[in-house]
Write an enzyme that holds these catalytic residues in place. Structure first.
Site, mmCIF file in Angstrom:
data_model
loop_
_atom_site.group_PDB
_atom_site.id
_atom_site.type_symbol
_atom_site.label_atom_id
_atom_site.label_comp_id
_atom_site.label_asym_id
_atom_site.label_seq_id
_atom_site.Cartn_x
_atom_site.Cartn_y
_atom_site.Cartn_z
ATOM 1 N N SER A 62 -6.203 28.687 49.060
ATOM 2 C CA SER A 62 -7.150 28.139 50.018
ATOM 3 C C SER A 62 -6.585 26.859 50.653
ATOM 4 C CB SER A 62 -8.494 27.935 49.326
ATOM 5 O OG SER A 62 -9.498 27.594 50.236
ATOM 6 N N HIS A 97 -13.054 35.257 49.666
ATOM 7 C CA HIS A 97 -12.142 34.103 49.639
ATOM 8 C C HIS A 97 -11.686 33.798 48.211
ATOM 9 C CE1 HIS A 97 -10.308 30.748 51.734
ATOM 10 N NE2 HIS A 97 -10.697 29.941 50.770
ATOM 11 N N ASP A 137 -13.142 37.945 53.568
ATOM 12 C CA ASP A 137 -13.079 36.481 53.476
ATOM 13 C C ASP A 137 -13.915 35.870 54.601
ATOM 14 O OD1 ASP A 137 -12.358 33.782 53.499
ATOM 15 O OD2 ASP A 137 -10.304 34.201 52.855
HETATM 16 C C1 MLT Z 1 -9.291 24.410 54.419
HETATM 17 O O1 MLT Z 1 -10.036 23.509 54.747
HETATM 18 O O2 MLT Z 1 -8.118 24.227 54.038
HETATM 19 C C2 MLT Z 1 -9.835 25.793 54.464
HETATM 20 O O3 MLT Z 1 -11.016 25.813 55.204
HETATM 21 C C3 MLT Z 1 -10.029 26.357 53.101
HETATM 22 C C4 MLT Z 1 -11.001 25.540 52.306
HETATM 23 O O4 MLT Z 1 -10.599 24.578 51.697
HETATM 24 O O5 MLT Z 1 -12.186 25.886 52.289
#
Ligand code: MLT
Length: 205
Positions: A107, A188, A157
């Site tokens: 992520s 996700h 996701d």
């Molecule tokens: C991010 O901010 O890097 C992406 O949206 C993934 C997350 O951290 O939710």
């Protein structure tokens, strides 16, 4: 125990088996340097593990760079934080006597790993990117020849649209990386299939 001696608070687990590249573990939003240690141990038994904690706090939750909204990144901050992380990797390689690591990011951690590939291609030997998206609107074109990248996307996701994962795969491939992009029947969050695929990919020559 977490160390604070280098520029990032981190954990370092020395290798217990020879011949595996070290893994750079990069957690998601709200995680820390402990989060991905079990995944790293299961994915690459015996490999050295280097696991920094992101230095940005969003409502108390550690991240690796600032965002303006979900999926909308503060790119000036992202570039600066990618520089900082590349500096930490260099420090840690010197302190612990390591070759270039392979990133294993989830992520937000996968997004900074993708930014590192684009902005500091020498910092990583390769990367496994779990639920990553395109990190920069106008990315540079680095030479990623010889770098292996595993990109695992989730078909359901809600944060990373399928088109975005495909664009990231094409971007990295266009820069010469050897990209293996799979889309799993999941959201996700991580699944057992992620571990199986990362383990197999890391074990492949
Ligand atoms: C991010 O901010 O890097 C992406 O949206 C993934 C997350 O951290 O939710």
């Amino acid at each position: 125990m977490s160390a604070t001696t280098l520029s990032f608070t981190h954990r370092f687990l020395p290798p217990t088996a020879p011949g595996r590249p070290p893994l750079l573990l990069l957690h998601g939003t709200g995680g820390d340097e402990n989060d991905l240690i079990p995944l790293g141990q299961a994915a690459a038994p015996g490999a050295a593990l280097l696991s920094p904690r992101g230095q940005v706090l969003e409502a108390g939750m550690p991240r690796f760079f600032r965002r303006l909204a979900e999926g909308v990144f503060d790119e000036a901050d992202l570039r600066r934080r990618a520089d900082d992380l590349a500096g930490f990797i260099a420090e840690a390689r010197e302190a612990y006597g390591l070759p270039a690591p392979v990133a294993l990011g989830f992520s937000n951690g996968a997004n900074i790993a993708a930014a590192l590939l684009l902005l500091h291609p020498q910092a990583l030997a390769g990367a496994a990117l779990l639920r990553a998206m395109v990190p920069l609107r106008a990315p540079p074109r680095p030479d990623l020849a010889g770098r292996r990248v595993l990109l695992l996307s989730g078909a359901m996701d809600p944060i990373v649209p399928a088109e975005n994962g495909q664009r990231l795969a094409a971007l990295l491939q266009g820069a010469g990386a050897d990209v293996d992009h799979r889309t799993l029947p999941t959201g996700h969050g991580l699944s057992q299939a992620d571990l199986t695929l990362v383990r197999g990919w890391l074990a492949a020559p």
